[in-house]
Write an enzyme that holds these catalytic residues in place. Structure first.
Site, PDB file in Angstrom:
ATOM      1  CB  CYS A 145      -0.932   0.005   1.206  1.00 43.81           C
ATOM      2  SG  CYS A 145      -1.903  -1.486   1.332  1.00 43.81           S
ATOM      3  CG  HIS A 192      -3.294   3.246   2.676  1.00 49.71           C
ATOM      4  ND1 HIS A 192      -3.801   2.943   1.437  1.00 49.71           N
ATOM      5  CD2 HIS A 192      -3.291   2.068   3.371  1.00 49.71           C
ATOM      6  CE1 HIS A 192      -4.090   1.662   1.382  1.00 49.71           C
ATOM      7  NE2 HIS A 192      -3.798   1.099   2.544  1.00 49.71           N
ATOM      8  CG  ASN A 244      -6.602  -1.231   1.606  1.00 49.40           C
ATOM      9  OD1 ASN A 244      -5.933  -0.704   0.712  1.00 49.40           O
ATOM     10  ND2 ASN A 244      -6.065  -1.783   2.671  1.00 49.40           N
TER      11      ASN A 244
HETATM   12  O1  UT7 Z   1      -3.666  -1.543   3.724  1.00 53.07           O
HETATM   13  C1  UT7 Z   1      -2.724  -2.135   4.560  1.00 53.07           C
HETATM   14  C2  UT7 Z   1      -3.053  -1.989   5.913  1.00 53.07           C
HETATM   15  N1  UT7 Z   1      -4.249  -2.731   6.273  1.00 53.07           N
HETATM   16  C3  UT7 Z   1      -4.904  -2.290   7.292  1.00 53.07           C
HETATM   17  O2  UT7 Z   1      -4.575  -1.248   7.768  1.00 53.07           O
HETATM   18  C4  UT7 Z   1      -6.026  -3.119   7.896  1.00 53.07           C
HETATM   19  C5  UT7 Z   1      -5.887  -3.042   9.389  1.00 53.07           C
HETATM   20  N2  UT7 Z   1      -6.911  -3.786  10.133  1.00 53.07           N
HETATM   21  C6  UT7 Z   1      -8.175  -3.372  10.201  1.00 53.07           C
HETATM   22  O3  UT7 Z   1      -8.588  -2.446   9.536  1.00 53.07           O
HETATM   23  C7  UT7 Z   1      -9.086  -4.074  11.173  1.00 53.07           C
HETATM   24  O4  UT7 Z   1      -8.322  -4.873  12.042  1.00 53.07           O
HETATM   25  C8  UT7 Z   1     -10.163  -4.962  10.475  1.00 53.07           C
HETATM   26  C9  UT7 Z   1     -11.188  -4.083   9.795  1.00 53.07           C
HETATM   27  C10 UT7 Z   1      -9.543  -5.886   9.486  1.00 53.07           C
HETATM   28  C11 UT7 Z   1     -10.906  -5.797  11.519  1.00 53.07           C
HETATM   29  O5  UT7 Z   1     -11.494  -4.964  12.508  1.00 53.07           O
HETATM   30  P1  UT7 Z   1     -11.270  -5.259  14.049  1.00 53.07           P
HETATM   31  O6  UT7 Z   1     -12.056  -4.277  14.783  1.00 53.07           O
HETATM   32  O7  UT7 Z   1      -9.785  -5.302  14.304  1.00 53.07           O
HETATM   33  O8  UT7 Z   1     -11.924  -6.685  14.208  1.00 53.07           O
HETATM   34  P2  UT7 Z   1     -11.264  -8.034  14.724  1.00 53.07           P
HETATM   35  O9  UT7 Z   1     -10.347  -8.599  13.719  1.00 53.07           O
HETATM   36  O10 UT7 Z   1     -10.779  -7.829  16.114  1.00 53.07           O
HETATM   37  O11 UT7 Z   1     -12.528  -8.957  14.800  1.00 53.07           O
HETATM   38  C12 UT7 Z   1     -13.601  -8.701  15.731  1.00 53.07           C
HETATM   39  C13 UT7 Z   1     -14.706  -9.703  15.489  1.00 53.07           C
HETATM   40  C14 UT7 Z   1     -14.194 -11.140  15.439  1.00 53.07           C
HETATM   41  O12 UT7 Z   1     -15.190 -11.959  16.020  1.00 53.07           O
HETATM   42  P3  UT7 Z   1     -15.049 -12.473  17.534  1.00 53.07           P
HETATM   43  O13 UT7 Z   1     -13.769 -13.257  17.575  1.00 53.07           O
HETATM   44  O14 UT7 Z   1     -14.992 -11.228  18.390  1.00 53.07           O
HETATM   45  O15 UT7 Z   1     -16.272 -13.282  17.746  1.00 53.07           O
HETATM   46  C15 UT7 Z   1     -14.111 -11.449  13.965  1.00 53.07           C
HETATM   47  O16 UT7 Z   1     -14.288 -12.825  13.686  1.00 53.07           O
HETATM   48  O17 UT7 Z   1     -15.307  -9.472  14.227  1.00 53.07           O
HETATM   49  C16 UT7 Z   1     -15.313 -10.682  13.453  1.00 53.07           C
HETATM   50  N3  UT7 Z   1     -15.230 -10.330  12.057  1.00 53.07           N
HETATM   51  C17 UT7 Z   1     -16.306 -10.040  11.327  1.00 53.07           C
HETATM   52  N4  UT7 Z   1     -17.618 -10.003  11.643  1.00 53.07           N
HETATM   53  C18 UT7 Z   1     -18.466  -9.648  10.651  1.00 53.07           C
HETATM   54  C19 UT7 Z   1     -14.122 -10.223  11.281  1.00 53.07           C
HETATM   55  N5  UT7 Z   1     -14.466  -9.869  10.050  1.00 53.07           N
HETATM   56  C20 UT7 Z   1     -15.815  -9.745  10.044  1.00 53.07           C
HETATM   57  C21 UT7 Z   1     -16.761  -9.397   9.066  1.00 53.07           C
HETATM   58  N6  UT7 Z   1     -18.060  -9.354   9.417  1.00 53.07           N
HETATM   59  N7  UT7 Z   1     -16.409  -9.076   7.819  1.00 53.07           N
END
Ligand code: UT7
Length: 330
Positions: free
Chosen positions: A117, A257, A287
């Site tokens: 990115c 970004h 993204n």
């Molecule tokens: O471009 C390069 C850089 N990339 C980035 O900067 C991405 C950085 N990361 C992020 O933006 C975030 O970490 C995400 C958007 C990917 C995820 O958000 P989060 O608030 O960190 O969620 P998480 O991974 O902690 O997941 C929380 C919950 C989990 O469920 P449990 O374990 O709490 O039951 C995941 O399984 O959300 C669940 N989950 C979803 N639920 C519904 C993960 N993806 C989804 C989804 N829909 N699409």
């Protein structure tokens, strides 16, 4: 702001986005997710996805032609083409070679760079240095990704995040009217490669092995990447201000970004920038990795948000980890 010699300037920009839209509601029919979850956690509403036959070099060439028109230049005037991408047409040759052929830039040397990115800003630093040293005159930088071809459409944690797009800039010698690239910064931490990567298709997981071991798509540890992105984007922004002597008040537009609205907000808070001065289009494209910043630049200009004479600071973070920033007066 410090009075430093400015070598290069951005003379034209352009972007290309596929017409096909994938909404959060569409994704909710494909994986266990909801519009509410995606929007609250990322800020995204829709992303654009290419049709089956479209290649990276097709989108790249479209963006490049628009940037050439914007710069009022012909393809023959370009001597260097840099394509920043992690989703090139083929393993080799470089996608930049296909772009050269498609736009008819017969006088150019063409190569790709891989900085995920942060790729467009890595490319801007290379272009600025090539021009400053007299090795290049007119550089075409393209950030292009077709991430829809390498996401795992069954993995809700990643497939909702990415979109396809290309953005391009023509960088040429500064003409001493105040416009130009005021500073660039790039950085990498190679200890963290496995937090965000697409392992398949290289020497570690050749194509067949990658398929059998489910290594053929993007793998991401979202939370770790999130934390690293917040720190690194803030650091990169602070670094470029220190290097150029620009104060946050002097920034007319911050283009971060577009990976997640919460990361964008955190970067703005670190600089104490009001959100009116921060460009956000993550809701419309998701993204788009290396395309994210040149696409945002183009849209900001088209909407009249980025004006002649404005100081724009751009900040990126991506797989590697890589992070980068640049300050440019338009
Ligand atoms: O471009 C390069 C850089 N990339 C980035 O900067 C991405 C950085 N990361 C992020 O933006 C975030 O970490 C995400 C958007 C990917 C995820 O958000 P989060 O608030 O960190 O969620 P998480 O991974 O902690 O997941 C929380 C919950 C989990 O469920 P449990 O374990 O709490 O039951 C995941 O399984 O959300 C669940 N989950 C979803 N639920 C519904 C993960 N993806 C989804 C989804 N829909 N699409």
């Amino acid at each position: 702001m410090q009075n430093k010699t400015v070598s290069s300037m951005i003379c034209g920009i352009g972007a290309a986005v596929p017409e096909r839209i994938l909404t959060n509601a569409d994704l909710a029919k494909m994986v266990d997710t909801t519009d509410q979850w995606i929007h609250e956690r990322t800020g995204m509403k829709v992303r654009h996805i290419v049709d089956d036959k479209v290649q990276n070099s097709d989108l790249s060439a479209q963006a490049a032609k628009k940037a050439l028109d914007d710069a009022q230049m012909t393809a023959e005037e370009i001597d260097t083409i840099i394509v920043a991408t992690v989703t090139g047409d083929v393993r080799f040759p470089a996608t930049a070679c296909y772009v050269q052929e498609k736009i008819g830039a017969v006088n150019a040397a063409a190569f790709d760079i891989s900085a995920a990115c942060s790729g467009f800003l890595f490319g801007l630093r290379i272009a600025d240095a090539f021009i400053a040293s007299g090795k290049s005159k007119n550089v075409l930088i393209i950030g292009c990704e077709i991430l829809s071809r390498i996401v795992d459409w069954k993995d809700r944690a990643t497939c909702v995040l990415f979109g396809d797009a290309a953005g391009a800039a023509i960088v040429g010698p500064a003409n001493n009217d105040g416009r130009g690239v005021l500073g660039t910064f790039i950085k990498t931490d190679g200890r963290l490669t496995q937090l965000l990567w697409a392992p398949g298709g290289g020497t570690r997981f050749p194509a067949e092995v990658a398929l059998s071991e489910n290594m053929n798509s993007i793998k991401m540890k979202g939370q770790e990447v999130f934390k690293a992105a917040v720190t690194a984007m803030g650091d990169a922004a602070v670094h470029i201000l220190e290097e150029t002597g620009i104060t946050p008040d002097e920034i007319d537009l911050l283009i971060p970004h577009q990976a997640n609205i919460r990361i964008i907000n955190a970067t703005a808070r670190r600089l104490k920038m009001p959100m009116e001065k921060v460009f956000v289009n993550v809701q419309d494209y998701g993204n788009t990795s290396a395309a994210s910043i040149p696409l945002a630049l183009t849209e900001a200009r088209q909407k009249g948000i980025l004006k002649d004479g404005d100081i724009c600071v751009m900040v990126a973070f991506g797989g590697g980890f890589t992070w980068a920033s640049a300050a440019v007066r338009f």
